[in-house]
Scaffold this motif. Structure first.
Motif, PDB file in Angstrom:
ATOM      1  N   ASP A  27       7.300  -8.159   8.618  1.00 16.82           N
ATOM      2  CA  ASP A  27       7.227  -6.725   8.334  1.00 16.82           C
ATOM      3  C   ASP A  27       6.969  -5.924   9.606  1.00 16.82           C
ATOM      4  N   THR A  28       6.099  -6.446  10.466  1.00 17.00           N
ATOM      5  CA  THR A  28       5.816  -5.772  11.734  1.00 17.00           C
ATOM      6  C   THR A  28       7.067  -5.741  12.606  1.00 17.00           C
ATOM      7  N   LEU A  29       7.770  -6.858  12.680  1.00 20.09           N
ATOM      8  CA  LEU A  29       9.009  -6.917  13.449  1.00 20.09           C
ATOM      9  C   LEU A  29      10.029  -5.912  12.909  1.00 20.09           C
ATOM     10  N   ILE A  30      10.192  -5.894  11.605  1.00 22.07           N
ATOM     11  CA  ILE A  30      11.173  -5.002  10.966  1.00 22.07           C
ATOM     12  C   ILE A  30      10.813  -3.540  11.199  1.00 22.07           C
ATOM     13  N   THR A  31       9.574  -3.174  10.910  1.00 25.70           N
ATOM     14  CA  THR A  31       9.188  -1.761  11.037  1.00 25.70           C
ATOM     15  C   THR A  31       9.234  -1.302  12.490  1.00 25.70           C
ATOM     16  N   THR A  32       8.889  -2.191  13.419  1.00 26.94           N
ATOM     17  CA  THR A  32       8.950  -1.824  14.834  1.00 26.94           C
ATOM     18  C   THR A  32      10.386  -1.607  15.283  1.00 26.94           C
ATOM     19  N   ARG A  33      11.273  -2.537  14.931  1.00 25.64           N
ATOM     20  CA  ARG A  33      12.683  -2.395  15.334  1.00 25.64           C
ATOM     21  C   ARG A  33      13.308  -1.150  14.708  1.00 25.64           C
ATOM     22  N   LEU A  34      12.998  -0.896  13.449  1.00 26.69           N
ATOM     23  CA  LEU A  34      13.537   0.296  12.798  1.00 26.69           C
ATOM     24  C   LEU A  34      12.951   1.568  13.406  1.00 26.69           C
ATOM     25  N   ALA A  35      11.674   1.542  13.751  1.00 19.71           N
ATOM     26  CA  ALA A  35      11.045   2.712  14.377  1.00 19.71           C
ATOM     27  C   ALA A  35      11.695   3.000  15.728  1.00 19.71           C
ATOM     28  N   LEU A  36      12.030   1.955  16.474  1.00 20.53           N
ATOM     29  CA  LEU A  36      12.714   2.158  17.761  1.00 20.53           C
ATOM     30  C   LEU A  36      14.087   2.798  17.565  1.00 20.53           C
ATOM     31  N   ALA A  83       8.476   4.610   5.762  1.00 21.72           N
ATOM     32  CA  ALA A  83       7.485   5.350   4.978  1.00 21.72           C
ATOM     33  C   ALA A  83       8.150   6.475   4.178  1.00 21.72           C
ATOM     34  N   GLN A  84       9.372   6.817   4.519  1.00 20.11           N
ATOM     35  CA  GLN A  84      10.108   7.844   3.783  1.00 20.11           C
ATOM     36  C   GLN A  84      10.604   7.338   2.427  1.00 20.11           C
ATOM     37  N   LEU A  85      10.641   6.019   2.258  1.00 21.54           N
ATOM     38  CA  LEU A  85      11.089   5.451   0.988  1.00 21.54           C
ATOM     39  C   LEU A  85       9.968   5.558  -0.043  1.00 21.54           C
ATOM     40  N   PRO A  86      10.322   5.720  -1.309  1.00 25.69           N
ATOM     41  CA  PRO A  86       9.289   5.875  -2.346  1.00 25.69           C
ATOM     42  C   PRO A  86       8.565   4.560  -2.620  1.00 25.69           C
ATOM     43  N   GLU A  87       7.348   4.680  -3.136  1.00 28.38           N
ATOM     44  CA  GLU A  87       6.560   3.511  -3.547  1.00 28.38           C
ATOM     45  C   GLU A  87       6.997   3.011  -4.920  1.00 28.38           C
ATOM     46  N   VAL A  88       7.501   3.938  -5.747  1.00 29.63           N
ATOM     47  CA  VAL A  88       7.896   3.618  -7.120  1.00 29.63           C
ATOM     48  C   VAL A  88       9.407   3.843  -7.255  1.00 29.63           C
ATOM     49  N   ARG A 146      10.047   0.979  -0.862  1.00 35.73           N
ATOM     50  CA  ARG A 146       9.696   0.441   0.453  1.00 35.73           C
ATOM     51  C   ARG A 146       9.567  -1.085   0.373  1.00 35.73           C
ATOM     52  N   ALA A 147       8.913  -1.568  -0.689  1.00 34.68           N
ATOM     53  CA  ALA A 147       8.723  -3.016  -0.855  1.00 34.68           C
ATOM     54  C   ALA A 147      10.056  -3.734  -1.034  1.00 34.68           C
ATOM     55  N   ARG A 176      13.595  -8.825   5.146  1.00 33.37           N
ATOM     56  CA  ARG A 176      12.996 -10.130   5.484  1.00 33.37           C
ATOM     57  C   ARG A 176      13.979 -11.248   5.175  1.00 33.37           C
ATOM     58  N   ALA A 177      14.612 -11.187   4.007  1.00 30.22           N
ATOM     59  CA  ALA A 177      15.585 -12.218   3.625  1.00 30.22           C
ATOM     60  C   ALA A 177      16.750 -12.245   4.609  1.00 30.22           C
ATOM     61  N   PHE A 178      17.218 -11.065   5.017  1.00 28.03           N
ATOM     62  CA  PHE A 178      18.310 -10.996   5.993  1.00 28.03           C
ATOM     63  C   PHE A 178      17.905 -11.649   7.309  1.00 28.03           C
ATOM     64  N   LEU A 179      16.712 -11.341   7.799  1.00 23.42           N
ATOM     65  CA  LEU A 179      16.255 -11.914   9.067  1.00 23.42           C
ATOM     66  C   LEU A 179      16.131 -13.429   8.999  1.00 23.42           C
ATOM     67  N   VAL A 180      15.579 -13.929   7.915  1.00 24.60           N
ATOM     68  CA  VAL A 180      15.306 -15.359   7.813  1.00 24.60           C
ATOM     69  C   VAL A 180      16.575 -16.158   7.529  1.00 24.60           C
ATOM     70  N   GLN A 181      17.510 -15.619   6.755  1.00 22.69           N
ATOM     71  CA  GLN A 181      18.678 -16.387   6.330  1.00 22.69           C
ATOM     72  C   GLN A 181      19.921 -16.114   7.163  1.00 22.69           C
ATOM     73  N   THR A 182      20.214 -14.860   7.439  1.00 25.33           N
ATOM     74  CA  THR A 182      21.494 -14.509   8.049  1.00 25.33           C
ATOM     75  C   THR A 182      21.465 -14.521   9.577  1.00 25.33           C
ATOM     76  N   VAL A 183      20.417 -13.993  10.164  1.00 18.42           N
ATOM     77  CA  VAL A 183      20.360 -13.892  11.627  1.00 18.42           C
ATOM     78  C   VAL A 183      20.464 -15.260  12.303  1.00 18.42           C
ATOM     79  N   PRO A 184      19.742 -16.300  11.859  1.00 19.83           N
ATOM     80  CA  PRO A 184      19.910 -17.609  12.512  1.00 19.83           C
ATOM     81  C   PRO A 184      21.338 -18.151  12.411  1.00 19.83           C
TER      82      PRO A 184
END
Length: 99
Positions: free
Chosen positions: A13-22, A28-33, A43-44, A51-59
């Motif tokens: 999550d930290t990796l994703i949010t940091t890369r997207l922030a860059l 945080a603009q996405l709704p909670e519900v 957001r969840a 996360r699934a994309f990073l773990v499965q597709t990127v490798p």
């Protein structure tokens, strides 16, 4: 190289949010519900999908090599690199060329 599958959800999550922030994207603009009227992901749900994309597709993408018979042909068929090869420093006409 880091094995993304071994990272915790918090680390991903930290990796994703940091890369997207860059890139200027704020999750945080996405709704909670969930809102069925708009179909906007929560957001969840977005983080889970990323996360699934990073773990499965990127490798899989990272492991791809062009189907060629020799290393010389592989160098020609490979996708361009983000940074030029160290060998370009020795190519005639390159800035900083020794020749």
């Amino acid at each position: 190289m880091i094995d993304l599958a071994t990272l915790s959800e918090e680390a991903l999550d930290t990796l994703i949010t940091t890369r997207l922030a860059l890139a200027g994207v704020d999750l945080a603009q996405l709704p909670e519900v969930a809102d069925p009227a708009t179909g906007v992901p929560t957001r969840a749900a977005a983080l889970e999908s990323l996360r699934a994309f990073l773990v499965q597709t990127v490798p899989q993408l990272n492991a791809w090599e062009p189907p060629v018979a020799s290393p010389e042909a592989a160098q020609q068929a490979a996708a361009p690199l983000l940074y030029p090869s160290i060998a370009t420093a020795w190519a005639p006409g390159s800035e900083g060329s020794v020749a």
